[in-house]
Design an enzyme around this catalytic site. Structure first.
Site, mmCIF file in Angstrom:
data_model
loop_
_atom_site.group_PDB
_atom_site.id
_atom_site.type_symbol
_atom_site.label_atom_id
_atom_site.label_comp_id
_atom_site.label_asym_id
_atom_site.label_seq_id
_atom_site.Cartn_x
_atom_site.Cartn_y
_atom_site.Cartn_z
ATOM 1 N N TRP A 180 -1.340 -17.281 -3.111
ATOM 2 C CA TRP A 180 -2.391 -17.417 -2.173
ATOM 3 C C TRP A 180 -3.827 -17.164 -2.758
ATOM 4 O O TRP A 180 -4.738 -17.861 -2.232
ATOM 5 C CB TRP A 180 -2.155 -16.537 -1.166
ATOM 6 C CG TRP A 180 -2.939 -16.799 -0.021
ATOM 7 C CD1 TRP A 180 -3.857 -15.792 0.808
ATOM 8 C CD2 TRP A 180 -3.212 -17.901 1.112
ATOM 9 N NE1 TRP A 180 -4.761 -16.299 1.706
ATOM 10 C CE2 TRP A 180 -4.250 -17.390 1.940
ATOM 11 C CE3 TRP A 180 -2.659 -19.164 0.804
ATOM 12 C CZ2 TRP A 180 -4.591 -18.569 2.844
ATOM 13 C CZ3 TRP A 180 -2.994 -19.990 1.984
ATOM 14 C CH2 TRP A 180 -3.804 -19.662 2.728
ATOM 15 N N ASN A 181 -4.073 -16.329 -3.635
ATOM 16 C CA ASN A 181 -5.232 -16.057 -4.225
ATOM 17 C C ASN A 181 -5.751 -17.388 -5.002
ATOM 18 O O ASN A 181 -7.011 -17.717 -4.870
ATOM 19 C CB ASN A 181 -5.235 -14.887 -5.299
ATOM 20 C CG ASN A 181 -5.096 -13.652 -4.814
ATOM 21 O OD1 ASN A 181 -5.492 -13.329 -3.533
ATOM 22 N ND2 ASN A 181 -4.412 -12.766 -5.386
ATOM 23 N N SER A 182 -4.892 -18.103 -5.693
ATOM 24 C CA SER A 182 -5.306 -19.272 -6.455
ATOM 25 C C SER A 182 -5.541 -20.338 -5.380
ATOM 26 O O SER A 182 -6.748 -21.079 -5.398
ATOM 27 C CB SER A 182 -4.282 -19.904 -7.387
ATOM 28 O OG SER A 182 -3.932 -18.931 -8.366
ATOM 29 N N HIS A 205 0.705 -22.853 -9.265
ATOM 30 C CA HIS A 205 1.854 -22.457 -8.575
ATOM 31 C C HIS A 205 1.609 -22.111 -7.201
ATOM 32 O O HIS A 205 2.745 -21.664 -6.584
ATOM 33 C CB HIS A 205 2.343 -21.378 -9.417
ATOM 34 C CG HIS A 205 1.335 -20.052 -9.318
ATOM 35 N ND1 HIS A 205 0.095 -20.066 -9.546
ATOM 36 C CD2 HIS A 205 1.793 -18.801 -8.844
ATOM 37 C CE1 HIS A 205 -0.417 -18.814 -9.037
ATOM 38 N NE2 HIS A 205 0.464 -18.155 -8.721
ATOM 39 N N HIS A 219 -1.974 -8.727 -5.401
ATOM 40 C CA HIS A 219 -2.006 -7.929 -4.368
ATOM 41 C C HIS A 219 -3.404 -7.005 -4.302
ATOM 42 O O HIS A 219 -4.287 -6.684 -3.545
ATOM 43 C CB HIS A 219 -0.823 -7.111 -4.065
ATOM 44 C CG HIS A 219 0.427 -7.888 -3.596
ATOM 45 N ND1 HIS A 219 0.946 -7.776 -2.077
ATOM 46 C CD2 HIS A 219 1.037 -8.761 -4.108
ATOM 47 C CE1 HIS A 219 2.068 -8.517 -2.208
ATOM 48 N NE2 HIS A 219 2.051 -9.218 -3.396
ATOM 49 N N GLN A 223 4.957 -18.984 -2.244
ATOM 50 C CA GLN A 223 4.195 -20.395 -2.713
ATOM 51 C C GLN A 223 4.744 -21.798 -2.207
ATOM 52 O O GLN A 223 4.055 -22.721 -1.991
ATOM 53 C CB GLN A 223 4.535 -20.377 -4.467
ATOM 54 C CG GLN A 223 3.996 -19.008 -4.921
ATOM 55 C CD GLN A 223 4.435 -18.795 -6.519
ATOM 56 O OE1 GLN A 223 4.991 -19.948 -6.901
ATOM 57 N NE2 GLN A 223 4.074 -17.711 -7.081
ATOM 58 N N ASP A 235 -1.283 -2.670 2.125
ATOM 59 C CA ASP A 235 -0.646 -3.925 1.706
ATOM 60 C C ASP A 235 0.585 -3.977 2.520
ATOM 61 O O ASP A 235 1.148 -3.032 3.059
ATOM 62 C CB ASP A 235 -0.144 -3.876 0.329
ATOM 63 C CG ASP A 235 0.320 -5.273 -0.155
ATOM 64 O OD1 ASP A 235 -0.491 -6.056 -0.742
ATOM 65 O OD2 ASP A 235 1.473 -5.546 0.182
#
Length: 473
Positions: A368-370, A365, A25, A390, A127
């Site tokens: 969202w960042n990935s 996995h 985050h 995920q 956030d």
């Protein structure tokens, strides 16, 4: 601390940034803050709220040559959080709700800081786990480190509060008919926090209200872009009753190599190892900052990689001290795959690895960042969602965007090593339609952040709106 600066006799507009203390985050919001400072530097003064032990996360941002101030507030004590812990990474998953609730105790000191400040912020960007910041007497903008579709689903869950027909059936399907294109999900794949909600418990009622405050907040900033999630962004605008929804992604990191943790392999070695490989022929394997595979999953994954014959980079988590059966790898595995496999124990320079020409597929996995980083790299995703959003990300990637294929699913599932080997081999040898789609989506992502791209326009629109709030005071 100087919070008013003059540029050409124009008083800068003060904005407060408040990240949630979890690596997945904090990083995107701090990256957004960097972009905000670069784009709005002549009109904005920015303060980032941080607790003492999370201050190192700001090192890169504070050394980036932009004007960022810090507000350091002590982390509130909480009976469910051990003394000295200020980051979700240091808690078991069950401690996540406690972190949300504990941070709510910053309301009073933060409100005092705002109201007593000689040039108080005109708005706060916080956030989406910090919904209570909606009640700080200044407009609050939600920052979502997750997909727009996740925001749609969370708003529906916490506002409509759906329940299961059969309490004992975790496979019961939950539908979201009001959200266009939204998939159906079994209850087991719905937000863990929502499924854990206990009606009548003051701590949980606070969390429920905090999520509801997201939908009621002044605006929303999402790490996504219109070509990827246009239908969900439009739904959010209709749902919130206004157009103050800005898609500013993909939010690229300050640097690909300088924000990780301890590693067993030097970054230069990783990159030189990749340099010696063919284009699009390497599979990258990584499960984010928190997921640790079980021993059985690790062995099955190792076997699948070994049988597949593919070249790969695998970022393996170290074992958890309390459970020595987790995170272990086959004895002798490194030797057996020498020359075609690079095993990294600890942190890997993920952004740089994904962007390397040799990497063609990514077992992920689906955090969202990935996902965003893979989209920017134009890499085929092999999905293995474990929890939280995920599952949503995986269905978006596989079923809607069609830039990925399913490899496995669930935190307890042990994949078949032969099937996994086939998935790996196909991902870098077959001219799959998903790989073509991934390249097309990459172009759309890069177009969004070009000079006249949709995300740059949204970022400029957000800055203009914030500045207008200052002028109205």
């Amino acid at each position: 601390m100087t919070v008013i600066e003059e540029t050409n006799n124009i008083t800068k507009t003060h904005v407060l940034i408040f990240p949630f203390p979890a690596q997945g985050h904090m990083i995107p919001l701090l990256d957004f803050t960097h972009r905000l400072a670069l784009r709005g530097g002549s009109t904005l003064t920015i303060t980032v709220l941080i607790t003492p032990k999370n201050l190192p996360f700001l090192t890169t941002l504070l050394s980036a040559g932009v004007n960022i101030e810090t507000l350091i507030l002590p982390f509130p004590s909480h009976p469910s959080i051990p003394s000295g812990v200020e980051n979700v990474q240091d808690l078991p998953p069950s401690g996540f709700p406690s972190m949300i609730h504990a941070l709510g105790d910053l309301h009073a000191p933060l409100l005092s800081w705002i109201t007593s400040h000689p040039s108080p912020p005109v708005a706060i960007v916080s956030d989406f786990f910090l919904g209570w910041t909606h009640h700080l007497e200044i407009p609050r903008f939600v920052f979502s480190p997750s997909a727009a579709i996740t925001c749609c689903i969370l708003n529906t869950l916490w506002i409509e509060m759906p329940t299961k027909v059969n309490d004992d059936d975790d496979d019961e399907i939950l539908e979201f008919p009001k959200i266009q294109n939204c998939p159906k999900y079994p209850w087991s794949q719905i937000s863990t926090i929502y499924r854990s909600y206990v009606h009548g418990d003051p701590a949980w009622e606070f969390i429920r209200d905090s999520f509801r405050d997201n939908a009621a907040s002044w605006g929303l900033v999402v790490n996504s872009f219109s070509a990827m999630e246009g239908v969900y962004l439009e739904h959010l605008k209709r749902e919130m009753g206004h157009g103050r929804v800005w898609a500013v992604g993909p939010i690229l990191p300050l640097s690909g190599n300088d924000r990780g943790g301890p590693t067993s392999v030097a970054v230069n070695h990783v990159m030189s190892w990749l340099d010696a490989r063919e284009d699009d022929h390497v599979v990258y394997v990584c499960f984010g900052s928190q997921t640790v595979l079980t021993k059985e999953q690790t062995l099955a994954l190792a076997s699948g990689l070994e049988k597949s014959g593919v070249h790969f980079v695998w970022a393996v988590k170290e074992p958890i001290e309390e459970d020595s059966t987790r995170g272990n790898i086959l004895d002798g595995f490194d030797d057996r795959v020498a020359g075609r496999g690079l095993v990294i124990r600890g942190w890997a320079p993920q952004v740089a690895v994904l962007l390397h020409r040799a990497v063609g597929a990514f077992l992920t996995h689906c955090g969202w960042n990935s996902v965003v980083e893979a989209v920017v790299a134009g890499v085929l995703m092999l999905t293995w969602p474990m929890r939280a959003d995920q599952y949503t990300d995986a269905t978006l990637v596989v079923d809607e965007l069609k830039v990925g294929v399913r490899a496995c699913e669930g935190p307890d599932k042990v994949p078949d090593s032969d099937e996994l080997a086939r998935v790996f081999a196909d991902s870098v040898t077959e001219k799959q339609k998903e790989r073509i789609k991934a390249v097309e989506l990459r172009k759309a992502a890069l177009d969004a952040i070009q000079k006249r791209g949709s995300s740059v326009k949204d970022l400029d629109g957000f800055i203009q709106h914030v500045v207008s709030l200052g002028l109205d005071q």
